[in-house]
Scaffold this motif. Structure first.
Motif, mmCIF file in Angstrom:
data_model
loop_
_atom_site.group_PDB
_atom_site.id
_atom_site.type_symbol
_atom_site.label_atom_id
_atom_site.label_comp_id
_atom_site.label_asym_id
_atom_site.label_seq_id
_atom_site.Cartn_x
_atom_site.Cartn_y
_atom_site.Cartn_z
ATOM 1 N N UNK A 38 45.858 45.346 51.724
ATOM 2 C CA UNK A 38 45.266 44.584 52.411
ATOM 3 C C UNK A 38 46.340 44.744 53.098
ATOM 4 N N UNK A 39 47.423 45.434 53.113
ATOM 5 C CA UNK A 39 48.706 45.592 54.199
ATOM 6 C C UNK A 39 49.376 43.276 53.694
ATOM 7 N N UNK A 40 48.754 42.843 52.671
ATOM 8 C CA UNK A 40 49.276 41.340 52.632
ATOM 9 C C UNK A 40 50.191 41.360 51.353
ATOM 10 N N UNK A 41 51.064 41.787 51.624
ATOM 11 C CA UNK A 41 51.835 41.589 50.443
ATOM 12 C C UNK A 41 53.188 40.323 50.232
ATOM 13 N N UNK A 42 53.038 39.649 50.046
ATOM 14 C CA UNK A 42 54.270 38.339 50.901
ATOM 15 C C UNK A 42 55.533 38.240 48.699
ATOM 16 N N UNK A 43 54.570 39.545 47.841
ATOM 17 C CA UNK A 43 56.319 39.779 47.274
ATOM 18 C C UNK A 43 56.287 40.909 46.498
ATOM 19 N N UNK A 44 57.193 41.208 46.507
ATOM 20 C CA UNK A 44 57.002 42.823 46.365
ATOM 21 C C UNK A 44 56.235 43.668 44.815
ATOM 22 N N UNK A 45 57.009 42.140 43.739
ATOM 23 C CA UNK A 45 57.073 42.918 42.417
ATOM 24 C C UNK A 45 54.957 42.253 42.441
ATOM 25 N N UNK A 46 54.248 41.828 43.100
ATOM 26 C CA UNK A 46 53.114 41.267 43.227
ATOM 27 C C UNK A 46 52.155 42.196 44.035
ATOM 28 N N UNK A 47 52.633 43.243 44.516
ATOM 29 C CA UNK A 47 52.227 44.367 45.571
ATOM 30 C C UNK A 47 50.684 44.941 45.379
ATOM 31 N N UNK A 48 50.701 44.866 44.052
ATOM 32 C CA UNK A 48 49.272 46.050 43.119
ATOM 33 C C UNK A 48 48.763 45.143 42.540
ATOM 34 N N UNK A 49 49.010 43.838 42.773
ATOM 35 C CA UNK A 49 47.772 42.779 41.391
ATOM 36 C C UNK A 49 47.152 43.083 43.361
ATOM 37 N N UNK A 50 45.812 42.668 42.404
ATOM 38 C CA UNK A 50 44.127 42.573 42.490
ATOM 39 C C UNK A 50 44.192 41.039 44.233
ATOM 40 N N UNK A 51 43.833 41.579 44.926
ATOM 41 C CA UNK A 51 43.526 40.495 46.061
ATOM 42 C C UNK A 51 42.280 40.468 45.921
ATOM 43 N N UNK A 52 41.615 41.674 46.059
ATOM 44 C CA UNK A 52 39.463 40.600 46.185
ATOM 45 C C UNK A 52 39.334 41.564 44.800
ATOM 46 N N UNK A 53 38.532 41.700 43.466
ATOM 47 C CA UNK A 53 38.130 42.510 43.375
ATOM 48 C C UNK A 53 36.670 42.216 42.624
ATOM 49 N N UNK A 54 36.251 43.232 42.232
ATOM 50 C CA UNK A 54 34.809 43.023 41.059
ATOM 51 C C UNK A 54 34.014 43.729 39.705
ATOM 52 N N UNK A 55 32.771 43.541 39.840
ATOM 53 C CA UNK A 55 32.125 44.547 39.048
ATOM 54 C C UNK A 55 31.050 43.626 39.196
ATOM 55 N N UNK A 56 30.374 45.132 39.769
ATOM 56 C CA UNK A 56 28.891 45.206 39.260
ATOM 57 C C UNK A 56 28.063 45.994 38.880
#
Length: 140
Positions: A38-56
């Motif tokens: 999403x181009x919203x990295x505030x902390x490089x250690x968290x770049x691969x964390x999920x900003x938005x996710x879902x299971x449908x």
């Protein structure tokens, strides 16, 4: 016009693992957008964390999840979930927002966001945090 509610789970670095687990249990498809995606990295250690996710799943199961970034407060025992209200009409979501906002604390105003035509978050007078947004197709 339609509106749906979905449980929105909050994690700190474990959202992808949780989404994958729920997908294995309930079936369906998983979508996960990272902070890097999403181009919203505030902390490089968290770049691969999920900003938005879902299971449908076709059986009706639907769950959303994200990783709360370290600069925001998070306590698994105090704010482990949001109630997400999604709709396809801005006027309907705006009307619901204004009703819910009475006596609430606005966490993020209802306004356009990078990922949605409208997005906002508030905590109502009962302590429930609501996320309201207008759906937009994911073009990842």
């Amino acid at each position: 016009m339609s509106v749906t509610t979905t449980t929105h789970l909050n994690f700190r670095g474990a959202a992808r693992e949780a989404l994958d687990f729920y997908q294995r249990v309930f079936g369906g498809r998983t979508v996960a957008v990272t902070y890097k995606d999403a181009g919203n990295v505030q902390n490089e250690n968290e770049a691969d964390w999920v900003m938005w996710g879902e299971v449908v799943a076709d059986n009706g199961f639907h769950i959303m999840a994200y990783d709360v970034p370290s600069q925001l407060p998070w306590n698994q025992g105090q704010n482990p979930f949001f109630v997400s209200v999604r709709g396809d009409a801005a006027d309907e979501i705006s009307a619901l927002w204004h009703k819910l906002a009475e006596g609430s604390t606005v966490v993020r105003p209802l306004e356009p966001a990078q990922w949605a035509p409208l997005y906002g978050m508030l905590t109502d007078r009962f302590g429930v945090t609501w996320v309201l947004d207008v759906t937009a197709p994911y073009n990842g």
